[in-house]
Write an enzyme that holds these catalytic residues in place. Structure first.
Site, PDB file in Angstrom:
ATOM      1  N   ASP A  35       5.534   5.731   8.659  1.00 45.85           N
ATOM      2  CA  ASP A  35       6.258   6.044   7.427  1.00 45.85           C
ATOM      3  C   ASP A  35       5.334   6.752   6.424  1.00 45.85           C
ATOM      4  OD1 ASP A  35       7.862   5.760   5.010  1.00 45.85           O
ATOM      5  OD2 ASP A  35       8.896   4.101   5.992  1.00 45.85           O
ATOM      6  N   THR A  74      13.113   7.722   3.641  1.00 45.46           N
ATOM      7  CA  THR A  74      12.928   6.945   4.880  1.00 45.46           C
ATOM      8  C   THR A  74      14.164   6.920   5.777  1.00 45.46           C
ATOM      9  OG1 THR A  74      11.290   5.560   3.832  1.00 45.46           O
ATOM     10  CG2 THR A  74      12.400   4.622   5.726  1.00 45.46           C
ATOM     11  N   ASP A 157      13.902  -2.606   7.610  1.00 44.49           N
ATOM     12  CA  ASP A 157      15.159  -2.706   8.368  1.00 44.49           C
ATOM     13  C   ASP A 157      15.747  -1.328   8.649  1.00 44.49           C
ATOM     14  OD1 ASP A 157      16.252  -2.084   5.819  1.00 44.49           O
ATOM     15  OD2 ASP A 157      16.950  -4.125   5.453  1.00 44.49           O
ATOM     16  N   ASP A 287       3.388   4.038   4.117  1.00 43.39           N
ATOM     17  CA  ASP A 287       4.269   4.389   3.003  1.00 43.39           C
ATOM     18  C   ASP A 287       3.970   3.523   1.776  1.00 43.39           C
ATOM     19  OD1 ASP A 287       6.696   5.862   2.021  1.00 43.39           O
ATOM     20  OD2 ASP A 287       7.472   3.819   1.840  1.00 43.39           O
ATOM     21  N   HIS A 333       8.938  11.243   6.951  1.00 45.61           N
ATOM     22  CA  HIS A 333       8.752  12.219   5.868  1.00 45.61           C
ATOM     23  C   HIS A 333       7.263  12.274   5.573  1.00 45.61           C
ATOM     24  CE1 HIS A 333       8.157   8.734   3.272  1.00 45.61           C
ATOM     25  NE2 HIS A 333       9.299   8.251   3.694  1.00 45.61           N
ATOM     26  N   HIS A 475       7.483  10.613  -2.390  1.00 44.92           N
ATOM     27  CA  HIS A 475       7.963  11.721  -1.553  1.00 44.92           C
ATOM     28  C   HIS A 475       9.417  11.901  -1.932  1.00 44.92           C
ATOM     29  CE1 HIS A 475       9.889   8.451   0.625  1.00 44.92           C
ATOM     30  NE2 HIS A 475       8.751   7.801   0.444  1.00 44.92           N
TER      31      HIS A 475
END
Ligand SMILES: [Zn+2]
Length: 541
Positions: A35, A74, A157, A287, A333, A475
């Protein structure tokens, strides 16, 4: 004559021996999503990787992969990886969207929830894949080979739901205190309980600073953050006992997710049957580290160093089980650094967003100016999909749209504003993603009925976070620092190539399908089979 014949036969034999054996389809596909792993970070750290990420980079390495669409979040990003489709087709246009027609008072809908379940909200939701409109690779595999197993594991999740699709055999993700599942009838296997016990014990004790490396030490420099946040740049990810947020923003989190994935490989006997299996792994810590500390400090350096080692340990487990497997790794991403450090690095235009652009504030100001009532505009934060309040009369909504588009366009931090009708009139592009116009990028994550009434783009290097007390960097834009991601394919025993031309994350599904002999009709999905990857039998476009 006879001698010549023998010599020719010998030559022929040599040539025959030198022919590479056609690769048999692997028995286990492992798809890893890191992530917020931007191609910029991958390029920067590639020379530092020595373990798992170095092995994967030695395969077929596409360093110019694209999550081509505008809403680089995400959920949309994960929805492209194993469906082969852009969010315009997967239906996952954002992490959250507004649906003013739903019964409950909270009109925000989380991408991976079932909002029809009574008593739920977009915060306290029931996890569900119902908003994903297309099948994933695991679903196609199970339809063709009923013996195939599909297992999804992730920190978040939404990563597990979007990569595992509608009918995985197992789906596990971190819920704040443990890895849990929403699948009815799936009892917690002892291996999951064991990993949960280890994770809980780890979280309950304090952790000292991580050991650093000379390279990471060279990145260590404290940078002051505006907007109320603490300085970043020189932390070694120590945390207090029980600190959930610090646990997630550290390599411990990915280590536990990978331990769970390895345990499920054994428990489910993945890669050991006649039919191929699929294991998807969402590694979320990068992330959280990016959001908490930015991408260019010692913190991210330590995270990526540990991630490299942890992925290596995981691959060692697969090797030790004698499984014939193939790995694809990418990201949902990219990401951008904190503007304060970017400016120190010479990016003069790097700034934080003007709080006046906040959608709620903008709506309030416009409603007052036009003599209307209600919130006027609905949406998250300060950019992206913005919705007009359906409580207004149609004529007032039209006035509000006109005023809002003009107000946003007049703001110096706004690059462009597109209305839904302009976006809908644009075809989803099929040219290389780096050449897409801004509205084409927006179109690739637009779906009528879910997307907003208009779409606001901020200028490059505007960080859409004004208050930095919880997050400092992010992001979500359509600029390439958020769109460009690595796409790596690797299989033990195969040699690799570095490919420079651009590819898309939508290409991963048809490529993996080809490796295992699963037919995907060209044109039935947005992506294309990548012929550079060994073991594929791509049909010409
Ligand atoms: Zn994020």
């Amino acid at each position: 004559m006879r001698r010549l014949f023998l010599a020719a036969a010998a030559l022929f034999a040599t040539a025959a021996v030198a022919q590479p054996q056609p690769l048999k389809p692997p028995k286990l596909l492992v798809v890893i999503s890191v992530d917020q792993f931007s191609a910029n970070l991958f390029d920067e750290y590639r020379p530092q990787f020595t373990s798992g990420l170095a092995r994967l980079a030695s395969g077929t390495m596409f360093r110019n992969g694209y999550q081509s669409h505008a809403m680089t979040e995400t959920c949309p990003g994960h929805s492209t990886i194993l469906t082969g489709d852009h969010p315009a087709r997967t239906g996952i246009v954002n992490n959250n969207w507004i649906d003013q027609s739903i019964a409950r008072s909270d009109k925000s809908v989380y991408c991976a929830e079932d909002e029809t379940v009574p008593g739920t909200s977009s915060i306290a939701y029931k996890v569900s894949p119902r908003h994903l409109l297309v099948p994933t690779l695991g679903e196609l595999m199970k339809a063709r080979w009923p013996g195939s197993r599909s297992v999804a594991v992730a920190g978040k999740d939404r990563a597990a739901v979007m990569m595992g699709g509608h009918n995985p055999d197992q789906r596990w993700y971190w819920t704040g205190a443990k890895y849990d599942t929403d699948l009815a009838g799936v009892a917690m296997p002892p291996v999951v309980a064991k990993v949960n016990a280890l994770a809980a014990a780890g979280l309950a004790s304090a952790r000292g600073p991580l050991g650093t490396t000379p390279f990471c030490e060279s990145r260590s420099r404290e940078v002051a953050i505006s907007g109320g946040g603490k300085p970043v740049g020189s932390g070694r990810l120590a945390r207090d006992a029980g600190d959930q947020a610090a646990f997630r923003a550290s390599p411990e989190f990915d280590g536990d997710t990978l331990a769970l994935a390895a345990a499920l490989v054994d428990a489910m006997q993945l890669g050991k049957r006649a039919d191929p299996d699929l294991l998807t792994i969402g590694l979320s810590a990068t992330d959280y580290v990016g959001h908490t500390y930015g991408t260019e400090g010692e913190e991210m350096c330590l995270q990526l160093t540990e991630l490299d080692r942890e992925i290596g340990d995981f691959l060692d487990v697969l090797d030790s089980r004698g499984i014939d497997y193939a790995v694809a790794l990418t990201a949902d991403h990219g990401g951008n650094d904190v503007p304060e450090r970017e400016r120190l690095a010479g990016v003069a235009d790097a700034v934080r967003v003007d709080p006046a652009l906040n959608i709620a504030s903008m709506g309030k100001a416009l409603v007052a100016r036009l003599g209307l009532s209600g919130p006027g505009l609905l949406g998250d934060g300060s950019y992206g999909d913005i919705y007009l309040d359906r409580g207004l009369r149609a004529s007032d909504r039209a006035r509000l749209l006109q005023a809002a588009v003009a107000a946003y366009r007049a703001h110096p931090q706004v690059e462009a504003v597109f209305t839904a009708s302009q976006i809908a009139a644009t075809p989803v592009p099929t040219t290389p993603p780096e050449s897409w116009s801004l509205i084409q990028r927006v179109r690739a994550s637009y779906l009528a009925g879910r997307s907003g009434d208009f779409f606001v783009l901020l200028k490059r290097d505007v960080t859409p976070i004004a208050n930095t007390t919880t997050h400092v960097a992010t992001h979500g834009s359509l600029w390439d620092y958020d769109r460009r991601v690595p796409i790596l394919f690797w299989r033990p025993g195969t040699s690799g190539t570095a490919v420079e031309h651009s590819v898309e994350t939508t290409d991963i599904m048809p490529t993996l399908a080809s490796m295992i002999g699963l037919p995907v009709q060209p044109g039935s999905v947005d992506g294309h089979c990548l012929a550079e990857v060994p073991g594929t039998h791509c049909v010409a476009r």
